[in-house]
Design an enzyme around this catalytic site. Structure first.
Site, PDB file in Angstrom:
ATOM      1  N   SER A 193     -10.073  -0.308   3.601  1.00 19.01           N
ATOM      2  CA  SER A 193      -9.351  -0.606   4.849  1.00 19.01           C
ATOM      3  C   SER A 193      -8.796   0.696   5.404  1.00 19.01           C
ATOM      4  O   SER A 193      -8.134   1.439   4.685  1.00 19.01           O
ATOM      5  CB  SER A 193      -8.171  -1.525   4.583  1.00 19.01           C
ATOM      6  OG  SER A 193      -8.590  -2.738   4.040  1.00 19.01           O
TER       7      SER A 193
ATOM      8  N   GLU B 261      -4.107   3.707   6.449  1.00 20.42           N
ATOM      9  CA  GLU B 261      -3.831   3.505   5.022  1.00 20.42           C
ATOM     10  C   GLU B 261      -4.162   4.761   4.207  1.00 20.42           C
ATOM     11  O   GLU B 261      -3.378   5.142   3.341  1.00 20.42           O
ATOM     12  CB  GLU B 261      -4.652   2.298   4.543  1.00 20.42           C
ATOM     13  CG  GLU B 261      -4.182   1.737   3.231  1.00 20.42           C
ATOM     14  CD  GLU B 261      -5.125   0.674   2.681  1.00 20.42           C
ATOM     15  OE1 GLU B 261      -5.055  -0.468   3.135  1.00 20.42           O
ATOM     16  OE2 GLU B 261      -5.927   1.007   1.789  1.00 20.42           O
TER      17      GLU B 261
ATOM     18  N   ARG C 116       0.837  -1.221   0.000  1.00 19.19           N
ATOM     19  CA  ARG C 116       0.000   0.000   0.000  1.00 19.19           C
ATOM     20  C   ARG C 116       0.866   1.264   0.000  1.00 19.19           C
ATOM     21  O   ARG C 116       0.553   2.241   0.682  1.00 19.19           O
ATOM     22  CB  ARG C 116      -0.945   0.028   1.206  1.00 19.19           C
ATOM     23  CG  ARG C 116      -1.976  -1.059   1.222  1.00 19.19           C
ATOM     24  CD  ARG C 116      -2.946  -0.968   0.047  1.00 19.19           C
ATOM     25  NE  ARG C 116      -4.025  -1.918   0.215  1.00 19.19           N
ATOM     26  CZ  ARG C 116      -3.956  -3.207  -0.106  1.00 19.19           C
ATOM     27  NH1 ARG C 116      -2.858  -3.696  -0.661  1.00 19.19           N
ATOM     28  NH2 ARG C 116      -4.991  -4.002   0.091  1.00 19.19           N
TER      29      ARG C 116
HETATM   30  N1  EPU Z   1     -11.023 -10.355  10.665  1.00 27.93           N
HETATM   31  C1  EPU Z   1     -11.693 -10.439  11.857  1.00 27.93           C
HETATM   32  N2  EPU Z   1     -12.583  -9.454  12.165  1.00 27.93           N
HETATM   33  C2  EPU Z   1     -12.815  -8.404  11.332  1.00 27.93           C
HETATM   34  C3  EPU Z   1     -12.114  -8.313  10.124  1.00 27.93           C
HETATM   35  C4  EPU Z   1     -11.216  -9.323   9.805  1.00 27.93           C
HETATM   36  O1  EPU Z   1     -11.504 -11.376  12.622  1.00 27.93           O
HETATM   37  O2  EPU Z   1     -13.632  -7.556  11.687  1.00 27.93           O
HETATM   38  C5  EPU Z   1     -10.120 -11.439  10.269  1.00 27.93           C
HETATM   39  C6  EPU Z   1     -10.774 -12.219   9.126  1.00 27.93           C
HETATM   40  O3  EPU Z   1     -11.569 -13.270   9.606  1.00 27.93           O
HETATM   41  C7  EPU Z   1      -9.601 -12.745   8.366  1.00 27.93           C
HETATM   42  C8  EPU Z   1      -8.530 -11.701   8.607  1.00 27.93           C
HETATM   43  O4  EPU Z   1      -8.947 -10.910   9.713  1.00 27.93           O
HETATM   44  O5  EPU Z   1      -9.176 -13.985   8.875  1.00 27.93           O
HETATM   45  C9  EPU Z   1      -8.261 -10.834   7.400  1.00 27.93           C
HETATM   46  O6  EPU Z   1      -9.444 -10.213   6.950  1.00 27.93           O
HETATM   47  P1  EPU Z   1      -9.808 -10.104   5.389  1.00 27.93           P
HETATM   48  O7  EPU Z   1      -9.592 -11.407   4.728  1.00 27.93           O
HETATM   49  O8  EPU Z   1     -11.146  -9.479   5.276  1.00 27.93           O
HETATM   50  O9  EPU Z   1      -8.684  -9.174   4.771  1.00 27.93           O
HETATM   51  P2  EPU Z   1      -8.037  -7.859   5.346  1.00 27.93           P
HETATM   52  O10 EPU Z   1      -6.689  -8.151   5.878  1.00 27.93           O
HETATM   53  O11 EPU Z   1      -8.999  -7.247   6.279  1.00 27.93           O
HETATM   54  C10 EPU Z   1      -6.876  -7.080   3.117  1.00 27.93           C
HETATM   55  C11 EPU Z   1      -6.729  -5.764   2.436  1.00 27.93           C
HETATM   56  C12 EPU Z   1      -7.982  -5.442   1.636  1.00 27.93           C
HETATM   57  C13 EPU Z   1      -8.192  -6.543   0.611  1.00 27.93           C
HETATM   58  C14 EPU Z   1      -8.318  -7.891   1.359  1.00 27.93           C
HETATM   59  C15 EPU Z   1      -8.379  -9.050   0.412  1.00 27.93           C
HETATM   60  C16 EPU Z   1      -5.252  -4.401   3.765  1.00 27.93           C
HETATM   61  C17 EPU Z   1      -5.134  -3.280   4.743  1.00 27.93           C
HETATM   62  N3  EPU Z   1      -6.484  -4.725   3.399  1.00 27.93           N
HETATM   63  O12 EPU Z   1      -7.944  -6.933   4.045  1.00 27.93           O
HETATM   64  O13 EPU Z   1      -7.776  -4.220   0.945  1.00 27.93           O
HETATM   65  O14 EPU Z   1      -9.366  -6.321  -0.159  1.00 27.93           O
HETATM   66  O15 EPU Z   1      -7.131  -8.089   2.179  1.00 27.93           O
HETATM   67  O16 EPU Z   1      -7.148  -9.268  -0.202  1.00 27.93           O
HETATM   68  O17 EPU Z   1      -4.233  -4.927   3.321  1.00 27.93           O
HETATM   69  C18 EPU Z   1      -8.062  -1.869   1.066  1.00 27.93           C
HETATM   70  O18 EPU Z   1      -6.835  -1.783   1.035  1.00 27.93           O
HETATM   71  O19 EPU Z   1      -8.801  -0.855   1.134  1.00 27.93           O
HETATM   72  C19 EPU Z   1      -8.675  -3.183   1.078  1.00 27.93           C
HETATM   73  C20 EPU Z   1      -9.983  -3.357   1.214  1.00 27.93           C
END
Ligand code: EPU
Length: 345
Positions: free
Chosen positions: A245, A341, A171
């Site tokens: 995010s 971010e 990012r």
């Molecule tokens: N989780 C929780 N509770 C929550 C949210 C997440 O327990 O409220 C856990 C989920 O169960 C999962 C883990 O955290 O095991 C990761 O969550 P998720 O798969 O939704 O992905 P993320 O890490 O929250 C990242 C990117 C997103 C991207 C997704 C998919 C970052 C900061 N965010 O999200 O990017 O779409 O992976 O690849 O790297 C963005 O940058 O705006 C964005 C949406």
């Protein structure tokens, strides 16, 4: 011949509410709509705007506006997309920075040029995509990047930058660092490799494969899956203001991670190729009890704790107050500092 307007399209005391996906209120003293490279050069040569500080707006999808903006706001609206060339190894697609990212993804698939499907439905413009090296479901912009054109806001010269010059990180890029406010991306070229290979390693996509029995989904199917996953988890900025995010997933050393796992064995974490560990910021925030909570009119999204939302009429200051409170509680419980971010202005 294309006609070039002789006057700039300028609005004084312009509302930026419609130009940021959080829907935050702020006025720009001067907003200039930039439809072409030559209009941008005219801003550089302008006696007043040329020397003023600038704020570059793409889709406004990664921005928190906390006050009115004195800098000259440049709204990049450069359009146009085409197949630049095709060879045995790739399709090279070129797009104006002002095109909508998701529409570009959908269009390339319709044309039969797969490769961007994992990046479907990411809000914002094409020009904003390299700034924060957008990424989702196992693919980052840098994995599909060829080069870009940018105009230097001091000299007015166009420069071409390759991936190395863009210094892509998680990012992050040179446009969030030392070129911030100094250079404007006008065109982006993407390299879609042949033969197409699906990227399916992400757990949510693996789940779809298991559910549907489709072990070899085509690019269109992956596009549809990614759209469905995002719609289920993330709020649509057209309905609920947000900037995706809000925090980056923090990266810690293996030793720090062992410590944290010792205390919280459930913590969601991913080992990185260099031995460090990425922690799921959403999980950390959720574990601190923030999901669905609000401070004033800014809130934490009910279905994904990593996304802060505008519950209606929020100010940028309220969003920042909420973000700080979250940072403090995550630091208090886990000793980890979360880094926002979006760009906070
Ligand atoms: N989780 C929780 N509770 C929550 C949210 C997440 O327990 O409220 C856990 C989920 O169960 C999962 C883990 O955290 O095991 C990761 O969550 P998720 O798969 O939704 O992905 P993320 O890490 O929250 C990242 C990117 C997103 C991207 C997704 C998919 C970052 C900061 N965010 O999200 O990017 O779409 O992976 O690849 O790297 C963005 O940058 O705006 C964005 C949406």
């Amino acid at each position: 011949m294309q006609s070039v307007p002789t006057t700039l399209n300028v609005q004084e005391r312009a509302s930026l509410r419609e130009h940021n996906s959080f829907g935050l209120p702020a006025l720009a003293r001067t907003l200039v709509h930039i439809g072409s490279e030559s209009e941008l050069r005219r801003v550089v040569d302008h006696p007043e705007y040329g020397v003023a500080p600038k704020l570059v707006l793409g889709g406004g999808s990664n921005l928190v506006l906390t006050h009115d903006v004195d800098a000259v706001v440049l709204k990049i609206e450069i359009r146009g997309r085409r197949l630049l060339r095709e060879d045995a190894d790739a399709w090279i697609v070129e797009s104006g920075a002002g095109e909508n990212w998701h529409e570009l993804v959908a269009w390339t698939l319709e044309q039969g040029w797969p490769g961007l499907e994992n990046l479907a439905l990411i809000p914002g413009s094409v020009g904003a995509a390299p700034v924060q090296n957008i990424g989702a479901y196992g693919v980052e912009l840098k994995d599909r990047f060829d080069s870009l054109d940018a105009i230097d806001l001091v000299t007015g010269r166009t420069v071409q930058l390759d991936a190395a010059a863009c210094r892509f990180g998680y990012r992050d890029s040179v446009f969030k660092q030392h070129l911030a406010g100094k250079s404007v991306i006008t065109r982006v070229r993407l390299r879609l490799p042949k033969p197409w290979q699906p990227v399916l390693g992400y757990v949510d996509l693996e789940r779809r494969i298991a559910e549907t029995g489709l072990t070899h989904p085509d690019a269109r199917t992956i596009f549809d899956w990614v759209c469905a996953i995002r719609r289920a988890k993330l709020p649509d900025p057209a309905q609920i203001g947000n900037a995706g995010s809000f925090f980056k997933n923090p990266v810690v050393t293996a030793e720090q991670c062992r410590d944290i796992i010792g205390r919280d064995p459930e913590i969601v974490h991913y080992p990185m190729p260099d031995g460090s560990i990425k922690l799921a910021a959403g999980w950390l925030i959720d574990a601190c009890g923030w999901k669905g909570k609000s401070i004033g009119r800014a809130g934490v999204y009910e279905r994904q704790a990593l996304v802060l939302v505008n519950r209606g009429g929020a100010s940028g200051a309220e969003v920042v107050t909420l973000a700080r409170a979250i940072q403090e509680s995550v630091y208090g419980r886990f000793g980890i500092r979360l880094e926002p971010e979006p760009i906070i202005v």
